[in-house]
Design an enzyme around this catalytic site. Structure first.
Site, short mmCIF file in Angstrom:
data_model
loop_
_atom_site.label_atom_id
_atom_site.label_comp_id
_atom_site.label_asym_id
_atom_site.label_seq_id
_atom_site.Cartn_x
_atom_site.Cartn_y
_atom_site.Cartn_z
CD GLU A 296 -2.12 1.82 2.56
OE1 GLU A 296 -2.13 3.07 2.63
OE2 GLU A 296 -2.27 1.08 3.53
CB CYS A 330 -2.14 6.53 2.71
SG CYS A 330 -3.08 5.27 3.58
#
Length: 525
Positions: A296, A330
């Site tokens: 990720e 994020c």
């Protein structure tokens, strides 16, 4: 206690390495552990550890070097952790490999029960765990408690997934032959996590690994190691056997440690959350031995407000999405696009809400937003704001450091309007409390703007037109979409991105990322 001059310090001035004179090493460590526990002020001081963890033992670095960890809100020292290196990493991998021989053969029910004990221990200690997060990360205590709940939910979810790792039978094309598919744990897993969610990013990976029957070596971030070490302590209390979980702490040796975790032949799976440049580096390392990889990486999420949106709901969604963690997530909104007919109304209402924020120490009752993690984070925010203003953007609110709040790394929640598409803040992930507003006219135009980046983790939009909801949700080039909501993270969803935002998915059926599929043909039946 006397220390030698630090041999390493970062530009953030948050981390440094010190070495102990050999004659004072043991007593110094005892005093450090005691003082660290006092600094944290926990109900259960046993959650604080100043050592790494290898093969069931709390361990120091072989060279005696230490990293100083500080509170970003006060810049006060919280404690020290070992500066480990290649030797300790190899020792941890070997311990995990040895433990896998037995842990990998345990029943799914056995792993379920241990994970549920781990989960209940997290819930039992949620205030202490949240306090650790606030002290080392800076986020407000209420937000930290939310992370602890989110973090624990992964253990609960994967405990339940452990007993659902079903195989299957496939009808054979040949008489006397039976086709069976089973799933088996991949083996030793390397876990590398970031500082912005110091608890949740570990359990999201570790929970899946343990549930699948894998063993793990964890490298936590040097900015926020104590959350990880507290989780290891609770895992021990829950009954996780020696060698199943190992932790290597490092800052100066991060390159050699990361490389070993990705190239060592004993490791069969890598799970990383962090920036895209580092993700590419680790992905390259892992490719040499064809390991399974879950990544990720960075995001640059668009947040779109159409003219038929519920503006109040859109403002609340933007607040939750953009300013959670002071913009250091994020999946937070990085580019906010608002249709021209509602642009002024949205900007005005957003500014009213942001003006009510109280920036400060996360342990103070009224604080809504804490500091940025370190000096480098503020410098990047300042660069993005200055660049946008030079390109014609207008400052609506904030736009400066907050030195009056305290000595920590505080930056005012900021709103910029009329930000051009080519501004740095629209091209790069800011990771700070800055809302960048850009006007658009048509659906076609905004989709082109939203997709004109190399990453694709999350995207958000607000509209009450059901046809548009489907069109835009399908058209956004991201792995996750929030429609009429700014909050999407849950243990039960497949979390991950497309393009340069990563590979694989965590949460949901993410346990499959930690298992191999094996086909067995039974002949002679």
């Amino acid at each position: 206690m006397s220390f030698r001059t630090p041999i390493l310090s970062t530009t953030s001035k948050r981390l440094s390495i010190i070495r102990f004179p050999p004659s004072t090493h043991r007593i110094s460590l005892f005093r450090m552990a005691s003082s660290s526990a006092a600094v944290f002020g926990l109900k259960d001081s046993t959650l604080i550890h100043n050592q790494g963890f290898i093969d069931g033992k709390w361990t120091d670095s072989q060279k005696g070097a230490k990293i100083v960890v500080t509170n970003p809100a006060t810049l006060e020292e919280l404690g020290h952790i070992p500066e480990m290196g290649l030797a300790e990493t190899q020792e941890a991998i070997e311990a995990a490999s040895k433990a896998f021989k037995t842990w990998g053969k345990t029943t799914a029910k056995h792993r379920h029960d241990i994970l549920m004990k781990f989960y209940h221990l997290m819930k039992q200690h949620e205030d202490d765990l949240a306090r650790i997060i606030t002290l080392e990360n800076g986020k407000p205590f209420a937000e930290a408690k939310g992370e602890v709940a989110y973090s624990a939910s992964f253990l609960e979810w994967y405990a339940e997934e452990a007993v659902r790792t079903y195989g299957e039978t496939i009808p054979s094309a040949f008489p006397g032959l039976r086709n069976v598919v089973i799933r088996q744990p991949v083996g030793v897993v390397s876990i590398l996590t970031p500082w912005n969610f110091p608890s949740a990013m570990i359990t999201r990976k570790l929970g899946a690994a343990l549930a699948a029957g894998c063993t793990a070596v964890i490298k936590p971030p040097p900015e926020t190691p104590f959350s990880c070490l507290a989780l290891v302590e609770l895992a021990n209390q829950a009954g996780v056997p020696a060698g199943v979980i190992n932790t290597v702490t490092t800052q100066a040796n991060v390159v050699e440690v990361g490389k070993e975790m990705c190239t060592n032949h004993t490791v069969h799976k890598i799970s990383f959350t962090g920036s895209t440049p580092v993700a590419k580096l680790l992905y390259g390392y892992a490719s040499g031995t064809m390991k399974k990889v879950s990544i990720e990486a960075g995001g640059n999420a668009p947040f779109i407000v159409f003219d038929d949106a519920d503006i109040d709901a859109a403002v609340e969604g933007a607040i939750a999405c953009k300013f959670r963690g002071s913009g250091q997530t994020c999946v937070c909104a990085n580019r906010i696009y608002v249709q021209s007919s509602v642009y002024a109304e949205f900007a005005s209402r957003l500014a009213e809400k942001v003006a009510t924020f109280k920036v400060g120490n996360g342990l103070e009752k009224d604080t809504t937003h804490g500091p940025l993690i370190h000096e480098r984070a503020i410098e990047k925010v300042e660069t993005h704001v200055e660049d946008a203003l030079k390109r014609g953007a207008q400052l609506v609110h904030g736009g400066k450091r907050l030195t009056s709040v305290g000595p920590g790394t505080f930056y005012a929640p900021t709103i910029l309007s009329d930000v051009p598409h080519d501004a740095l803040i629209n091209q790069e992930e800011t990771f700070g409390p800055v809302a960048s507003l850009t006007k658009f006219e048509t659906e076609e135009e905004v989709l082109k703007l939203a997709n004109d980046v190399q990453v694709g983790l999350a995207g958000y939009f607000f509209s009450r037109d059901i046809g548009r909801v489907w069109r835009v949700a399908e058209a956004l080039e991201v792995g996750m979409v929030g429609t009429n909501t700014g909050l999407i993270s849950q243990a039960v969803i497949p979390f991950g991105g497309v393009k340069e935002s990563g590979l694989g998915r965590e949460g949901s059926h993410g346990i499959e990322e930690y298992m191999n599929t094996k086909f067995i043909a039974f002949g002679g039946i």
